[in-house]
Design an enzyme around this catalytic site. Structure first.
Site, PDB file in Angstrom:
ATOM      1  N   ARG A  53       0.877  -1.175   0.000  1.00  0.00           N
ATOM      2  CA  ARG A  53       0.000   0.000   0.000  1.00  0.00           C
ATOM      3  C   ARG A  53       0.913   1.223   0.000  1.00  0.00           C
ATOM      4  O   ARG A  53       2.119   1.113   0.051  1.00  0.00           O
ATOM      5  CB  ARG A  53      -1.010  -0.024   1.143  1.00  0.00           C
ATOM      6  CG  ARG A  53      -0.649  -0.725   2.406  1.00  0.00           C
ATOM      7  CD  ARG A  53       0.469  -0.108   3.190  1.00  0.00           C
ATOM      8  NE  ARG A  53       0.232   1.302   3.436  1.00  0.00           N
ATOM      9  CZ  ARG A  53       1.162   2.167   3.702  1.00  0.00           C
ATOM     10  NH1 ARG A  53       2.439   1.818   3.749  1.00  0.00           N
ATOM     11  NH2 ARG A  53       0.887   3.440   3.913  1.00  0.00           N
ATOM     12  N   GLY A  54       0.298   2.404  -0.045  1.00  0.00           N
ATOM     13  CA  GLY A  54       1.094   3.621  -0.218  1.00  0.00           C
ATOM     14  C   GLY A  54       1.198   3.907  -1.711  1.00  0.00           C
ATOM     15  O   GLY A  54       1.505   2.998  -2.508  1.00  0.00           O
ATOM     16  N   ALA A  55       0.932   5.136  -2.094  1.00  0.00           N
ATOM     17  CA  ALA A  55       0.778   5.467  -3.519  1.00  0.00           C
ATOM     18  C   ALA A  55       1.968   5.026  -4.390  1.00  0.00           C
ATOM     19  O   ALA A  55       1.770   4.343  -5.410  1.00  0.00           O
ATOM     20  CB  ALA A  55       0.500   6.960  -3.663  1.00  0.00           C
ATOM     21  N   ARG A  90      -7.423  -0.109  -6.589  1.00  0.00           N
ATOM     22  CA  ARG A  90      -7.647   0.972  -5.617  1.00  0.00           C
ATOM     23  C   ARG A  90      -7.835   2.273  -6.390  1.00  0.00           C
ATOM     24  O   ARG A  90      -7.033   2.583  -7.280  1.00  0.00           O
ATOM     25  CB  ARG A  90      -6.465   1.080  -4.632  1.00  0.00           C
ATOM     26  CG  ARG A  90      -6.362  -0.170  -3.736  1.00  0.00           C
ATOM     27  CD  ARG A  90      -5.485   0.060  -2.536  1.00  0.00           C
ATOM     28  NE  ARG A  90      -6.084   0.965  -1.588  1.00  0.00           N
ATOM     29  CZ  ARG A  90      -5.417   1.489  -0.548  1.00  0.00           C
ATOM     30  NH1 ARG A  90      -4.144   1.206  -0.353  1.00  0.00           N
ATOM     31  NH2 ARG A  90      -6.030   2.302   0.294  1.00  0.00           N
ATOM     32  N   GLN A 203      -1.975   2.473  10.092  1.00  0.00           N
ATOM     33  CA  GLN A 203      -0.694   2.475   9.366  1.00  0.00           C
ATOM     34  C   GLN A 203       0.386   3.234  10.135  1.00  0.00           C
ATOM     35  O   GLN A 203       1.575   2.954   9.976  1.00  0.00           O
ATOM     36  CB  GLN A 203      -0.861   3.115   7.982  1.00  0.00           C
ATOM     37  CG  GLN A 203      -1.646   2.294   6.981  1.00  0.00           C
ATOM     38  CD  GLN A 203      -3.101   2.692   6.951  1.00  0.00           C
ATOM     39  OE1 GLN A 203      -3.680   3.092   7.966  1.00  0.00           O
ATOM     40  NE2 GLN A 203      -3.721   2.589   5.790  1.00  0.00           N
ATOM     41  N   ASP A 244      -1.893  10.839  -1.943  1.00  0.00           N
ATOM     42  CA  ASP A 244      -2.198   9.810  -2.943  1.00  0.00           C
ATOM     43  C   ASP A 244      -2.561  10.408  -4.295  1.00  0.00           C
ATOM     44  O   ASP A 244      -2.488   9.725  -5.317  1.00  0.00           O
ATOM     45  CB  ASP A 244      -3.341   8.923  -2.442  1.00  0.00           C
ATOM     46  CG  ASP A 244      -2.833   8.045  -1.319  1.00  0.00           C
ATOM     47  OD1 ASP A 244      -2.702   8.547  -0.190  1.00  0.00           O
ATOM     48  OD2 ASP A 244      -2.525   6.872  -1.582  1.00  0.00           O
ATOM     49  N   ASN A 254      -5.158  12.647   0.864  1.00  0.00           N
ATOM     50  CA  ASN A 254      -4.298  11.750   1.648  1.00  0.00           C
ATOM     51  C   ASN A 254      -5.178  10.993   2.637  1.00  0.00           C
ATOM     52  O   ASN A 254      -6.404  11.200   2.702  1.00  0.00           O
ATOM     53  CB  ASN A 254      -3.198  12.545   2.359  1.00  0.00           C
ATOM     54  CG  ASN A 254      -2.114  11.632   2.920  1.00  0.00           C
ATOM     55  OD1 ASN A 254      -1.625  10.747   2.214  1.00  0.00           O
ATOM     56  ND2 ASN A 254      -1.746  11.806   4.179  1.00  0.00           N
ATOM     57  N   LYS A 255      -4.553  10.132   3.408  1.00  0.00           N
ATOM     58  CA  LYS A 255      -5.270   9.263   4.350  1.00  0.00           C
ATOM     59  C   LYS A 255      -6.273  10.045   5.183  1.00  0.00           C
ATOM     60  O   LYS A 255      -5.987  11.160   5.630  1.00  0.00           O
ATOM     61  CB  LYS A 255      -4.242   8.567   5.242  1.00  0.00           C
ATOM     62  CG  LYS A 255      -4.800   7.600   6.256  1.00  0.00           C
ATOM     63  CD  LYS A 255      -5.696   6.537   5.650  1.00  0.00           C
ATOM     64  CE  LYS A 255      -5.058   5.776   4.530  1.00  0.00           C
ATOM     65  NZ  LYS A 255      -5.997   4.926   3.772  1.00  0.00           N
TER      66      LYS A 255
END
Ligand code: MRU
Length: 365
Positions: A53-55, A90, A203, A244, A254-255
């Site tokens: 995960r993570g862009a 995603r 996370q 992201d 973002n998150k």
């Protein structure tokens, strides 16, 4: 970066060129498990289930997924199918679409029998470029941390607050928001990171704390709700987060929870920076209102996974049985709340003009 003194990336080709290995991030921080991806479907599943995960890492995994697709069938139909399957994993991180388009462009005009070799070379290049790009982001962000250190009157560490995980585990190496932290640490600057736990998937508590701890960077995990209080008390010198997808006007997705940190930072005069590689900029989107926001399952909110004192991993229910839960995974922070964007080309204002000052080649759209 390092775990137990050993250098790792988050993804690498393996099996003499027949598979891809990843660090399975669903098992961290309690177990370091290397998982093997042998097909494009494996790569798609690893992205959907957030083993990766993570862009930036989502993009690199998709690139390797296209290579794995080529190993099985390098015909146009198979590649289009793999492209579409990976793209559907995603919705928010634009690096996914960027990497898939890069792969398709590099393979399109090749004869099918040449495609597997070219795909591996391009996927490796995307991974290497990501590591180099993130390191460059670190170099530019380091200057902001130096300035924050110089502003500190009473001495003590520079306190950086970050949300989610935008460290090396979210990229191929170095990370985006944490790359400046690692550069500052290497430069001998006294630095401490407030790590938002980042509900619902944690996370921050699981991944950011893991990587900072293994690298030896001082840090403290805090509940997501603690950031505003710490800012009011002058205990945060700057906030650095990842993104992201950054719209052409500098709005950043973002998150979930990032927006609240930006509001608190703005109210307290704390600089709020967003770190990103060029592949995270969506030049086709005029503002953050057009960024698709991933909705994930409510069970991520109602349940939590963790380790019992005896070592067993368990999942427990934390909310009232039967209560419905909503789980938007990202939010949009408007550009007006962002002090600056830290890119591999330097730091710019969060605005169309700011972005174009660093990427003038995009001026024509
Ligand atoms: O849902 P995730 O864990 O993939 O979300 C990750 C983030 O929000 C990161 O901050 C973002 O991808 C920037 S990564 C360098």
């Amino acid at each position: 970066m390092k775990i137990e003194g050993r250098s790792y990336r988050t993804i690498w080709p393996s099996c003499g060129g027949a598979a891809v290995d990843i660090i399975d991030q669903t098992r961290l921080p309690h177990e370091l498990v290397i998982a093997r991806l042998e097909t494009a479907e494996d790569a798609a599943r690893a992205i959907s289930t957030m083993q990766v995960r993570g862009a930036p890492l989502i993009g690199a995994t998709a690139a390797y997924g296209m290579w794995l697709a080529c190993l099985a069938d390098s015909g146009d139909g198979a590649l289009d199918g793999a492209h579409d399957r990976l793209l559907a994993t995603r919705p928010t991180a634009i690096n996914l679409r960027w990497a898939l388009e890069e792969m398709r462009a590099s393979l399109r005009n090749l004869a099918p029998e040449s495609r597997a070799g070219a795909a591996l070379a391009r996927a490796n290049a995307i991974a290497d470029e990501d590591a180099a790009t993130c390191e460059a982001i670190g170099g530019h962000g380091l200057e902001l941390i130096r300035e924050a250190a110089a502003r500190r009157k009473g001495g003590g560490p520079v306190n950086v607050l970050t949300h989610c995980n935008a460290g090396w585990l979210a990229a191929v190496d170095w990370g985006t928001a944490l790359a400046p932290v690692y550069k500052a640490f290497e430069a001998g600057i006294d630095i401490h990171v407030w790590v938002d736990e980042t509900r619902p998937r944690n996370q921050g508590a699981a991944l950011t704390a893991f990587e900072l701890g293994h690298h030896g960077v001082a840090h403290t995990v805090i509940a997501d709700n603690a950031g505003g209080h710490l800012m009011q008390r002058g205990e945060v010198d700057l906030v650095i987060v990842g993104t992201d997808r950054t719209a052409a006007n500098g709005d950043v997705a973002n998150k979930i929870g990032t927006y609240l940190k930006a509001l608190a930072a703005h109210d307290n005069g704390v600089p709020f920076y967003v770190a990103l590689p060029h592949a995270t900029i969506d030049w086709t989107i005029a503002s953050g209102a057009d960024i698709p926001i991933e909705e994930r399952g409510g069970e991520e909110v109602t349940h939590m996974r963790g380790r019992m004192a005896g070592g067993d991993m368990v999942e427990i229910e934390i909310s009232a049985p039967g209560s419905p839960a909503a789980n938007p995974a990202f939010d949009v922070t408007p550009a007006r709340l962002v002090s600056g964007l830290i890119t591999e080309r330097g730091v710019c204002a969060a605005s169309r003009e700011g972005l174009l000052s660093l990427y003038p080649e995009r001026a024509d759209g």
